[in-house]
Design an enzyme around this catalytic site. Structure first.
Site: not given
Length: 142
Positions: A114-116
């Protein structure tokens, strides 16, 4: 919350990221290289999204997590912008754009990354969970 209220509440970058599907610059954001114990919440609604226990250094330039605190707190959408196909991640309650999820994460943790965007998050330090109203989440750290 109405758009005008959000523009007053959020920084210009946080507004652009969460409301206009923007992306902050790599390697220059607040939480990329930040690994304190605590909870990451939606900057718009305060909805708990991720814990520091699931955060790792992916080298992508943005905060990376192996999973959300609960699958129900995020929703995923196909994103065909920028001449590619990705899976967008949005918060369930406020519908804030958070970032994207990819299948190149640690295999021993499920294989997801999950690249947030940091600008979509607010960090609550572990020792402030109770005083900030997130006492129910202390159990995740024991």
């Amino acid at each position: 919350m109405k758009k005008e209220e959000l523009k007053k509440k959020l920084s210009p970058l946080a507004y652009r990221v969460t409301q206009e599907n923007g992306t902050e610059a790599r390697f220059t954001n607040e939480f990329d290289d930040f690994f304190e114990k605590g909870l990451y919440v939606d900057i718009v609604s305060g909805e708990p999204l991720f814990t520091s226990l699931d955060k790792y250094q992916s080298g992508c330039g943005w905060p990376a997590f192996t999973q959300p605190i609960d699958k129900k707190v995020v929703k995923e959408k196909r994103d065909k912008s920028l001449f590619m196909e990705r899976t967008e991640v949005r918060s369930s309650n406020a519908d804030s754009h958070l970032g994207h999820v990819f299948t190149d994460g640690p295999l021993d943790k499920g294989g997801l990354r999950y690249c947030i965007n940091s600008a979509a998050l607010r960090f609550i330090p572990f020792d402030q969970l109770e005083s900030e109203g997130y006492g129910d989440y202390i159990k995740y750290f024991s």
